[in-house]
Enzyme design. Structure first.
Site, PDB file in Angstrom:
ATOM      1  NE  ARG A  83      -2.531   0.815   3.538  1.00 52.34           N
ATOM      2  CZ  ARG A  83      -3.203   0.518   4.647  1.00 52.34           C
ATOM      3  NH1 ARG A  83      -4.462   0.135   4.577  1.00 52.34           N
ATOM      4  NH2 ARG A  83      -2.619   0.604   5.824  1.00 52.34           N
ATOM      5  CE  LYS A 185      -7.325   4.756  -5.321  1.00 49.57           C
ATOM      6  NZ  LYS A 185      -7.694   4.941  -6.697  1.00 49.57           N
ATOM      7  CD  GLU A 221     -11.570   5.765   5.125  1.00 46.03           C
ATOM      8  OE1 GLU A 221     -11.112   4.754   5.666  1.00 46.03           O
ATOM      9  OE2 GLU A 221     -10.880   6.518   4.406  1.00 46.03           O
TER      10      GLU A 221
HETATM   11  C1  PLP Z   1      -8.577   6.608   7.185  1.00 51.91           C
HETATM   12  C2  PLP Z   1      -8.280   5.208   7.580  1.00 51.91           C
HETATM   13  N1  PLP Z   1      -9.094   4.240   7.152  1.00 51.91           N
HETATM   14  C3  PLP Z   1      -8.873   2.948   7.477  1.00 51.91           C
HETATM   15  C4  PLP Z   1      -7.814   2.565   8.270  1.00 51.91           C
HETATM   16  C5  PLP Z   1      -7.604   1.126   8.591  1.00 51.91           C
HETATM   17  O1  PLP Z   1      -6.631   0.563   7.762  1.00 51.91           O
HETATM   18  P1  PLP Z   1      -5.788  -0.702   8.235  1.00 51.91           P
HETATM   19  O2  PLP Z   1      -6.759  -1.779   8.533  1.00 51.91           O
HETATM   20  O3  PLP Z   1      -4.925  -1.035   7.072  1.00 51.91           O
HETATM   21  O4  PLP Z   1      -5.035  -0.278   9.440  1.00 51.91           O
HETATM   22  C6  PLP Z   1      -6.916   3.546   8.739  1.00 51.91           C
HETATM   23  C7  PLP Z   1      -5.745   3.219   9.555  1.00 51.91           C
HETATM   24  O5  PLP Z   1      -5.694   2.466  10.487  1.00 51.91           O
HETATM   25  C8  PLP Z   1      -7.162   4.893   8.393  1.00 51.91           C
HETATM   26  O6  PLP Z   1      -6.357   5.859   8.834  1.00 51.91           O
END
Ligand code: PLP
Length: 342
Positions: A83, A185, A221
Protein backbone atom coordinates in the site's frame (compact mmCIF):
# COMPACT_ATOMS: atom_id res chain seq x y z
CA UNK A 1 13.79 8.33 26.41
CA UNK A 2 11.63 6.54 28.95
CA UNK A 3 12.89 3.37 30.68
CA UNK A 4 10.58 0.63 29.30
CA UNK A 5 10.56 -1.05 32.73
CA UNK A 6 8.59 1.94 34.07
CA UNK A 7 5.80 1.76 31.46
CA UNK A 8 2.37 0.80 32.84
CA UNK A 9 1.30 -1.27 29.81
CA UNK A 10 -2.33 -1.72 30.89
CA UNK A 11 -2.80 2.04 31.21
CA UNK A 12 -1.47 3.01 27.78
CA UNK A 13 -3.66 5.04 25.46
CA UNK A 14 -2.94 5.66 21.80
CA UNK A 15 -0.03 8.09 22.11
CA UNK A 16 3.64 8.52 21.27
CA UNK A 17 6.38 7.24 23.54
CA UNK A 18 9.89 7.66 22.28
CA UNK A 19 11.60 4.28 21.87
CA UNK A 20 15.27 3.38 21.56
CA UNK A 21 15.63 2.88 17.79
CA UNK A 22 14.08 3.98 14.52
CA UNK A 23 14.91 2.80 11.00
CA UNK A 24 16.09 5.39 8.46
CA UNK A 25 16.84 5.09 4.76
CA UNK A 26 17.62 7.99 2.43
CA UNK A 27 17.01 8.42 -1.29
CA UNK A 28 19.57 10.53 -3.14
CA UNK A 29 20.99 10.59 -6.67
CA UNK A 30 18.27 8.25 -7.87
CA UNK A 31 18.70 5.46 -5.32
CA UNK A 32 17.86 4.32 -1.79
CA UNK A 33 20.83 3.78 0.54
CA UNK A 34 21.25 0.63 2.65
CA UNK A 35 19.27 2.01 5.59
CA UNK A 36 20.18 1.72 9.27
CA UNK A 37 18.81 1.81 12.80
CA UNK A 38 19.49 5.14 14.52
CA UNK A 39 18.97 6.43 18.05
CA UNK A 40 18.26 10.11 17.26
CA UNK A 41 14.51 10.75 17.14
CA UNK A 42 14.92 14.26 15.71
CA UNK A 43 14.98 15.20 12.04
CA UNK A 44 16.72 18.34 10.83
CA UNK A 45 15.45 19.65 7.50
CA UNK A 46 15.82 22.75 5.39
CA UNK A 47 12.96 25.27 5.80
CA UNK A 48 12.08 24.80 2.14
CA UNK A 49 11.94 20.98 2.23
CA UNK A 50 9.21 19.70 -0.10
CA UNK A 51 7.34 18.09 2.80
CA UNK A 52 6.78 21.52 4.41
CA UNK A 53 5.84 23.33 1.22
CA UNK A 54 3.79 20.75 -0.67
CA UNK A 55 3.14 18.11 2.00
CA UNK A 56 4.84 15.44 -0.03
CA UNK A 57 4.58 12.65 2.50
CA UNK A 58 2.73 9.44 3.20
CA UNK A 59 2.58 6.91 6.00
CA UNK A 60 1.52 3.45 7.07
CA UNK A 61 0.55 1.84 10.37
CA UNK A 62 0.89 -1.72 11.65
CA UNK A 63 1.37 -3.54 14.93
CA UNK A 64 3.75 -6.01 16.56
CA UNK A 65 2.89 -7.95 19.72
CA UNK A 66 3.74 -10.98 21.83
CA UNK A 67 1.88 -14.24 21.36
CA UNK A 68 1.11 -16.63 24.23
CA UNK A 69 4.14 -18.79 23.42
CA UNK A 70 6.54 -15.84 23.67
CA UNK A 71 7.06 -15.02 19.98
CA UNK A 72 6.96 -11.45 18.77
CA UNK A 73 4.91 -11.30 15.58
CA UNK A 74 3.63 -8.73 13.17
CA UNK A 75 0.44 -8.91 11.07
CA UNK A 76 0.69 -8.85 7.26
CA UNK A 77 3.54 -6.30 6.86
CA UNK A 78 3.75 -7.18 3.16
CA UNK A 79 0.31 -5.59 2.70
CA UNK A 80 1.53 -2.32 4.24
CA UNK A 81 4.62 -2.48 2.01
CA UNK A 82 2.38 -2.77 -1.02
CA UNK A 83 0.00 0.00 0.00
CA UNK A 84 2.88 2.36 0.75
CA UNK A 85 4.33 1.53 -2.65
CA UNK A 86 1.02 2.67 -4.20
CA UNK A 87 0.92 5.82 -2.05
CA UNK A 88 4.43 6.76 -3.17
CA UNK A 89 3.57 6.35 -6.85
CA UNK A 90 0.45 8.51 -6.40
CA UNK A 91 2.64 11.24 -4.84
CA UNK A 92 5.47 11.08 -7.40
CA UNK A 93 7.82 9.67 -4.78
CA UNK A 94 10.30 6.86 -5.41
CA UNK A 95 8.59 3.80 -3.90
CA UNK A 96 10.46 2.06 -1.12
CA UNK A 97 11.19 -1.56 -2.18
CA UNK A 98 8.60 -3.93 -0.68
CA UNK A 99 11.05 -6.58 0.52
CA UNK A 100 13.20 -3.91 2.18
CA UNK A 101 10.08 -2.52 3.86
CA UNK A 102 9.33 -5.87 5.53
CA UNK A 103 13.00 -6.31 6.45
CA UNK A 104 13.05 -2.81 7.98
CA UNK A 105 9.95 -3.67 10.06
CA UNK A 106 11.67 -6.79 11.36
CA UNK A 107 14.85 -4.89 12.23
CA UNK A 108 13.15 -2.04 14.05
CA UNK A 109 10.90 -4.40 16.06
CA UNK A 110 13.84 -6.61 17.05
CA UNK A 111 15.87 -3.57 18.11
CA UNK A 112 13.00 -2.28 20.28
CA UNK A 113 12.05 -5.63 21.91
CA UNK A 114 11.94 -4.03 25.36
CA UNK A 115 9.15 -1.75 24.18
CA UNK A 116 6.89 -4.56 22.93
CA UNK A 117 4.10 -4.77 25.54
CA UNK A 118 3.84 -8.12 27.37
CA UNK A 119 1.19 -10.66 26.30
CA UNK A 120 -2.21 -10.11 27.85
CA UNK A 121 -1.85 -6.40 28.58
CA UNK A 122 -4.04 -5.42 25.62
CA UNK A 123 -1.26 -3.15 24.35
CA UNK A 124 1.01 -3.58 21.31
CA UNK A 125 3.93 -1.95 19.56
CA UNK A 126 2.66 0.36 16.82
CA UNK A 127 4.92 0.83 13.80
CA UNK A 128 4.64 4.02 11.80
CA UNK A 129 6.53 3.78 8.51
CA UNK A 130 6.57 7.16 6.77
CA UNK A 131 8.26 8.88 3.90
CA UNK A 132 8.75 12.50 2.86
CA UNK A 133 10.41 14.78 0.29
CA UNK A 134 13.40 16.23 2.09
CA UNK A 135 15.29 18.62 -0.18
CA UNK A 136 14.36 22.29 -0.78
CA UNK A 137 11.71 22.85 -3.48
CA UNK A 138 9.97 26.14 -4.20
CA UNK A 139 8.36 25.68 -7.62
CA UNK A 140 5.50 23.16 -7.44
CA UNK A 141 7.26 19.91 -8.20
CA UNK A 142 8.30 16.74 -6.40
CA UNK A 143 11.51 16.54 -4.37
CA UNK A 144 14.67 14.82 -5.60
CA UNK A 145 15.64 13.52 -2.17
CA UNK A 146 13.56 11.52 0.31
CA UNK A 147 13.67 9.93 3.69
CA UNK A 148 11.91 6.67 4.61
CA UNK A 149 11.58 6.04 8.34
CA UNK A 150 9.89 3.67 10.73
CA UNK A 151 9.24 4.93 14.23
CA UNK A 152 7.72 2.66 16.85
CA UNK A 153 5.69 3.40 19.97
CA UNK A 154 3.82 1.15 22.42
CA UNK A 155 0.08 1.82 22.31
CA UNK A 156 -3.11 0.81 24.09
CA UNK A 157 -6.70 0.96 22.78
CA UNK A 158 -7.56 3.62 20.17
CA UNK A 159 -10.98 4.37 21.63
CA UNK A 160 -11.35 5.07 25.33
CA UNK A 161 -13.50 2.46 27.05
CA UNK A 162 -12.06 -0.50 25.14
CA UNK A 163 -14.75 -2.71 23.64
CA UNK A 164 -17.72 -0.48 24.71
CA UNK A 165 -19.77 0.67 21.72
CA UNK A 166 -19.03 4.20 20.57
CA UNK A 167 -21.27 6.95 19.22
CA UNK A 168 -20.23 8.64 15.99
CA UNK A 169 -21.72 11.43 13.89
CA UNK A 170 -22.30 12.01 10.22
CA UNK A 171 -19.62 14.56 9.44
CA UNK A 172 -20.53 18.13 8.55
CA UNK A 173 -17.32 18.31 6.58
CA UNK A 174 -16.01 16.63 3.48
CA UNK A 175 -12.55 15.24 3.80
CA UNK A 176 -12.00 15.27 0.07
CA UNK A 177 -12.90 17.56 -2.79
CA UNK A 178 -15.92 16.35 -4.81
CA UNK A 179 -13.75 15.92 -7.89
CA UNK A 180 -11.65 13.37 -6.08
CA UNK A 181 -8.59 15.54 -5.59
CA UNK A 182 -6.95 15.54 -2.22
CA UNK A 183 -8.75 12.38 -1.17
CA UNK A 184 -7.41 9.85 1.25
CA UNK A 185 -6.77 6.90 -0.95
CA UNK A 186 -3.59 5.36 0.24
CA UNK A 187 -2.61 7.01 3.48
CA UNK A 188 -2.19 10.58 2.27
CA UNK A 189 -3.52 13.99 3.12
CA UNK A 190 -4.99 13.50 6.57
CA UNK A 191 -4.71 17.23 7.27
CA UNK A 192 -8.10 17.72 5.60
CA UNK A 193 -9.73 15.51 8.23
CA UNK A 194 -8.28 17.20 11.33
CA UNK A 195 -10.87 19.97 11.66
CA UNK A 196 -13.67 17.44 11.22
CA UNK A 197 -12.17 15.13 13.87
CA UNK A 198 -11.69 17.92 16.41
CA UNK A 199 -15.22 19.20 15.78
CA UNK A 200 -16.69 15.73 16.38
CA UNK A 201 -14.67 15.31 19.58
CA UNK A 202 -15.70 18.77 20.87
CA UNK A 203 -19.33 17.71 20.34
CA UNK A 204 -18.75 14.50 22.30
CA UNK A 205 -18.55 12.01 19.42
CA UNK A 206 -15.82 9.40 19.08
CA UNK A 207 -15.54 9.63 15.29
CA UNK A 208 -17.01 10.95 12.05
CA UNK A 209 -18.87 9.02 9.42
CA UNK A 210 -17.79 10.51 6.11
CA UNK A 211 -20.15 10.35 3.18
CA UNK A 212 -19.01 10.58 -0.43
CA UNK A 213 -18.29 14.27 -1.09
CA UNK A 214 -19.95 14.36 -4.52
CA UNK A 215 -23.45 13.15 -3.65
CA UNK A 216 -23.36 12.77 0.15
CA UNK A 217 -25.51 9.68 -0.19
CA UNK A 218 -22.94 6.89 0.17
CA UNK A 219 -21.01 5.74 3.25
CA UNK A 220 -17.25 6.07 3.00
CA UNK A 221 -15.30 5.51 6.24
CA UNK A 222 -14.32 7.26 9.47
CA UNK A 223 -11.22 9.33 10.23
CA UNK A 224 -9.12 6.30 11.08
CA UNK A 225 -11.05 3.14 10.22
CA UNK A 226 -13.26 1.43 7.62
CA UNK A 227 -16.85 0.39 8.35
CA UNK A 228 -18.26 -3.08 8.71
CA UNK A 229 -22.01 -3.70 8.81
CA UNK A 230 -23.95 -6.88 9.46
CA UNK A 231 -27.47 -7.37 8.10
CA UNK A 232 -30.27 -8.92 10.15
CA UNK A 233 -29.69 -12.22 8.36
CA UNK A 234 -25.96 -12.27 9.12
CA UNK A 235 -24.39 -10.94 5.91
CA UNK A 236 -21.23 -8.88 6.28
CA UNK A 237 -21.40 -5.69 4.21
CA UNK A 238 -18.41 -3.36 3.72
CA UNK A 239 -18.51 -0.09 1.76
CA UNK A 240 -16.71 0.03 -1.55
CA UNK A 241 -15.27 3.36 -2.61
CA UNK A 242 -12.24 4.60 -4.49
CA UNK A 243 -11.69 7.38 -1.99
CA UNK A 244 -11.28 5.42 1.22
CA UNK A 245 -8.19 3.76 2.60
CA UNK A 246 -8.13 0.12 1.48
CA UNK A 247 -7.94 -1.19 5.04
CA UNK A 248 -5.85 -4.30 5.55
CA UNK A 249 -7.96 -5.17 8.59
CA UNK A 250 -11.17 -4.87 6.54
CA UNK A 251 -9.78 -7.07 3.77
CA UNK A 252 -8.66 -9.61 6.39
CA UNK A 253 -12.10 -9.52 8.07
CA UNK A 254 -13.87 -10.18 4.76
CA UNK A 255 -11.70 -13.28 4.31
CA UNK A 256 -12.20 -14.42 7.91
CA UNK A 257 -15.98 -13.87 7.77
CA UNK A 258 -16.31 -15.98 4.65
CA UNK A 259 -13.74 -18.72 5.25
CA UNK A 260 -13.80 -19.09 9.04
CA UNK A 261 -17.33 -18.00 9.97
CA UNK A 262 -19.23 -19.04 6.85
CA UNK A 263 -20.82 -15.61 6.48
CA UNK A 264 -22.02 -14.19 3.19
CA UNK A 265 -19.79 -11.18 2.39
CA UNK A 266 -20.68 -8.19 0.23
CA UNK A 267 -18.16 -5.49 -0.65
CA UNK A 268 -20.29 -2.90 -2.41
CA UNK A 269 -21.53 0.68 -2.38
CA UNK A 270 -23.51 1.31 0.81
CA UNK A 271 -26.11 4.08 0.78
CA UNK A 272 -26.58 6.04 3.97
CA UNK A 273 -30.35 5.44 3.68
CA UNK A 274 -29.87 1.71 4.23
CA UNK A 275 -27.66 2.05 7.34
CA UNK A 276 -30.71 2.15 9.66
CA UNK A 277 -31.64 -1.36 8.48
CA UNK A 278 -28.38 -3.03 9.53
CA UNK A 279 -28.30 -5.08 12.74
CA UNK A 280 -24.68 -4.32 13.66
CA UNK A 281 -22.11 -1.69 12.83
CA UNK A 282 -18.41 -1.57 13.64
CA UNK A 283 -15.16 0.13 12.76
CA UNK A 284 -12.08 -1.78 11.75
CA UNK A 285 -8.43 -0.90 11.39
CA UNK A 286 -4.99 -1.55 12.81
CA UNK A 287 -5.60 0.99 15.59
CA UNK A 288 -9.35 0.45 16.02
CA UNK A 289 -9.05 -3.39 15.67
CA UNK A 290 -12.82 -4.09 15.64
CA UNK A 291 -14.73 -1.44 17.58
CA UNK A 292 -18.53 -1.64 17.83
CA UNK A 293 -20.65 1.39 16.93
CA UNK A 294 -23.83 1.67 18.98
CA UNK A 295 -25.26 4.89 17.63
CA UNK A 296 -24.87 7.23 14.66
CA UNK A 297 -26.01 10.81 15.08
CA UNK A 298 -27.29 12.47 11.91
CA UNK A 299 -28.16 16.14 12.37
CA UNK A 300 -30.79 15.71 15.08
CA UNK A 301 -31.76 12.14 14.18
CA UNK A 302 -30.24 9.01 15.68
CA UNK A 303 -29.65 5.57 14.26
CA UNK A 304 -29.41 3.02 17.07
CA UNK A 305 -28.26 -0.47 16.22
CA UNK A 306 -30.48 -3.19 17.74
CA UNK A 307 -27.42 -5.24 18.68
CA UNK A 308 -24.48 -3.37 20.02
CA UNK A 309 -25.84 -0.53 22.16
CA UNK A 310 -24.43 -1.97 25.39
CA UNK A 311 -21.83 -4.37 24.08
CA UNK A 312 -20.50 -5.80 20.83
CA UNK A 313 -23.19 -7.41 18.70
CA UNK A 314 -22.95 -11.21 18.28
CA UNK A 315 -21.49 -11.21 14.74
CA UNK A 316 -19.08 -8.37 15.50
CA UNK A 317 -17.90 -10.34 18.54
CA UNK A 318 -17.33 -13.47 16.44
CA UNK A 319 -15.38 -11.43 13.89
CA UNK A 320 -13.36 -9.75 16.66
CA UNK A 321 -12.57 -13.04 18.42
CA UNK A 322 -11.56 -14.82 15.22
CA UNK A 323 -9.44 -11.99 13.84
CA UNK A 324 -7.62 -11.32 17.11
CA UNK A 325 -7.25 -15.09 17.67
CA UNK A 326 -5.50 -15.35 14.30
CA UNK A 327 -3.37 -12.30 15.05
CA UNK A 328 -2.29 -13.75 18.41
CA UNK A 329 -1.59 -17.16 16.81
CA UNK A 330 -4.32 -18.84 18.88
CA UNK A 331 -6.27 -19.74 15.74
CA UNK A 332 -4.43 -21.02 12.68
CA UNK A 333 -3.72 -18.13 10.33
CA UNK A 334 -4.01 -18.20 6.56
CA UNK A 335 -0.65 -18.73 4.88
CA UNK A 336 1.65 -15.70 5.10
CA UNK A 337 -0.45 -13.57 7.48
CA UNK A 338 1.87 -13.78 10.49
CA UNK A 339 5.50 -12.69 10.39
CA UNK A 340 7.52 -14.01 13.33
CA UNK A 341 10.29 -11.62 14.37
CA UNK A 342 13.59 -13.40 14.90
C1 PLP B 1 -8.58 6.61 7.18
C2 PLP B 1 -8.28 5.21 7.58
N1 PLP B 1 -9.09 4.24 7.15
C3 PLP B 1 -8.87 2.95 7.48
C4 PLP B 1 -7.81 2.56 8.27
C5 PLP B 1 -7.60 1.13 8.59
O1 PLP B 1 -6.63 0.56 7.76
P1 PLP B 1 -5.79 -0.70 8.24
O2 PLP B 1 -6.76 -1.78 8.53
O3 PLP B 1 -4.92 -1.04 7.07
O4 PLP B 1 -5.04 -0.28 9.44
C6 PLP B 1 -6.92 3.55 8.74
C7 PLP B 1 -5.75 3.22 9.55
O5 PLP B 1 -5.69 2.47 10.49
C8 PLP B 1 -7.16 4.89 8.39
O6 PLP B 1 -6.36 5.86 8.83
Amino acid sequence: MIDPKTIKWEELGFGYIECAYRYVSKFKDGKWDDGALVTDSNIVLNECACVFQYSQSCFEGLKAYYTKNGDIVCFRPDMNAERMYDSALRLEMPPFPKDKFVEACEKVIAANKDFVPPYGTGASLYLRPFMFGSNPVIGVKPADEYEFRILVTPVGPYFKGGAKPITIKVSDFDRAAPNGTGHIKAGLNYAMSLHAIQTAHREGFAENMYLDPRTRTKVEETGGANFIFVTKDGTLVTPKSDSILPSITRRSICYVAEKYLGMKVEHREVFFDEVKDFAECGLCGTAAVVSPVGKIYDHGKEICFPSGMEEMGPWTKKIYDTLTGIQRCEIEAPEGWIKVIK
